[in-house]
Structures are given as structure tokens and as C-alpha cells.
Scaffold this motif. Structure first.
Motif, PDB file in Angstrom:
ATOM      1  N   ASP A  89       0.827  -1.198   0.000  1.00  0.00           N
ATOM      2  CA  ASP A  89       0.000   0.000   0.000  1.00  0.00           C
ATOM      3  C   ASP A  89       0.872   1.263   0.000  1.00  0.00           C
ATOM      4  O   ASP A  89       1.999   1.251   0.490  1.00  0.00           O
ATOM      5  N   GLU A  90       0.329   2.332  -0.582  1.00  0.00           N
ATOM      6  CA  GLU A  90       1.093   3.576  -0.774  1.00  0.00           C
ATOM      7  C   GLU A  90       1.685   4.141   0.504  1.00  0.00           C
ATOM      8  O   GLU A  90       2.789   4.674   0.497  1.00  0.00           O
ATOM      9  N   GLN A  91       0.956   4.028   1.619  1.00  0.00           N
ATOM     10  CA  GLN A  91       1.443   4.573   2.883  1.00  0.00           C
ATOM     11  C   GLN A  91       2.682   3.823   3.384  1.00  0.00           C
ATOM     12  O   GLN A  91       3.452   4.365   4.167  1.00  0.00           O
ATOM     13  N   SER A  92       2.862   2.601   2.951  1.00  0.00           N
ATOM     14  CA  SER A  92       3.967   1.765   3.452  1.00  0.00           C
ATOM     15  C   SER A  92       5.207   1.802   2.580  1.00  0.00           C
ATOM     16  O   SER A  92       6.295   1.456   3.063  1.00  0.00           O
ATOM     17  N   ASP A  94       7.371   3.956   1.435  1.00  0.00           N
ATOM     18  CA  ASP A  94       8.558   4.679   1.896  1.00  0.00           C
ATOM     19  C   ASP A  94       9.118   4.136   3.207  1.00  0.00           C
ATOM     20  O   ASP A  94      10.202   4.534   3.624  1.00  0.00           O
ATOM     21  N   LYS A  95       8.392   3.220   3.856  1.00  0.00           N
ATOM     22  CA  LYS A  95       8.809   2.732   5.175  1.00  0.00           C
ATOM     23  C   LYS A  95       9.325   1.294   5.178  1.00  0.00           C
ATOM     24  O   LYS A  95       9.840   0.835   6.188  1.00  0.00           O
ATOM     25  N   THR A 103       3.925  -4.707   7.967  1.00  0.00           N
ATOM     26  CA  THR A 103       2.493  -4.703   7.643  1.00  0.00           C
ATOM     27  C   THR A 103       1.886  -6.060   7.967  1.00  0.00           C
ATOM     28  O   THR A 103       0.702  -6.267   7.796  1.00  0.00           O
TER      29      THR A 103
END
Length: 145
Positions: A89-92, A94-95, A103
Motif C-alpha cells: 500500500d502507498e502509505q507503506s 517509503d517505510k 504490515t
């Protein structure tokens, strides 16, 4: 770090991941030139590949597919680990290489950061090339022998 045959290393990692793949009804495929030799720590590379393959198996649904391919790219051997899962998912995005970020309900967030560090120690790179509804592709670049 010593001369390491990509084909033999990938083949060993695939053998180690077979039971989990069969349990999840995921097909493992691999293809590439059997003669590409890179400078790497073969055991560490096997473990890195195994981590990426396990992550890919976790990402796909039943009857999914995980493909490992490799080729020469300039002065590097390039290994791709690709799945046809749902992507990250987009929120993840960069992390994913940050320590303790996960996740997965049972994950600890150490796998990808450790893999990235181990590849860097071998003068290589680990990158997320693509992710989306049709899956993800991770790339490993290591110097040719």
C-alpha cells in the motif's frame, strides 16, 4: 565475498522455500543464464533471497506465482523477485526498509532492513522496483566477478 553463481544460489533458495509455497498453493518459477558469476557471500544471498521469496509468498493469494529471474546489467548481476500479489500500500512504500516497520500481523519489521544492509555490505543494492495491484518486484544488484 567470493565468486558466486546466481543460478545455484537461487536454486538453493527455491528448494528451501518449496514447502511454504506448496502449503500456500503458490507456484515458484525461476529463469536466467546459468553462467552468471557475481561477487557475493552465497549464504547471505541465499538468506536474502529466501526472505524476499517468503515475503512474496505471503503477498499472493492461493494459486499465486513468485518468479525469480536474473541477468547481467552493465557491471552487475541483477536478480528480480516478482510476485502477482496485491502490492504494497502507498502509505507503506517509503517505510518498508525502516527497522521495525511491518504490515504483517506476525512480522517484526527486521527482514527487509537487514536484507538491504547485507546487500550494501556486499557492494550491492536492494530496491523496490514496482508495486501495485498486479504485484511487486524487488531488485538485487551485485557486482559481477
Amino acid at each position: 565475498i567470493e565468486p558466486t553463481n546466481i543460478y545455484l544460489t537461487v536454486k538453493t533458495s527455491i528448494e528451501m522455500a518449496k514447502a511454504k509455497a506448496e502449503e500456500r498453493n503458490v507456484e515458484l518459477k525461476f529463469e536466467g543464464d546459468e553462467g552468471i558469476i557475481i561477487k557475493a557471500d552465497a549464504i547471505k544471498l541465499q538468506n536474502i533471497l529466501l526472505n524476499l521469496i517468503y515475503n512474496a509468498i505471503d503477498a499472493v493469494k492461493s494459486k499465486g506465482e513468485v518468479k525469480i529471474s536474473w541477468e547481467k546489467q552493465g557491471s552487475f548481476g541483477k536478480i528480480l523477485v516478482q510476485d502477482n500479489g496485491e502490492g504494497i500500500d502507498e502509505q507503506s512504500i517509503d517505510k518498508i526498509f525502516e527497522m521495525n516497520f511491518t504490515t504483517k500481523p506476525s512480522g517484526n519489521g527486521l527482514g527487509l532492513p537487514i536484507c538491504k544492509t547485507l546487500i550494501k555490505e556486499q557492494n550491492g543494492e536492494l530496491n523496490l522496483l514496482m508495486t501495485g495491484k498486479k504485484g511487486s518486484i524487488f531488485e538485487i544488484l551485485l557486482p559481477l566477478e
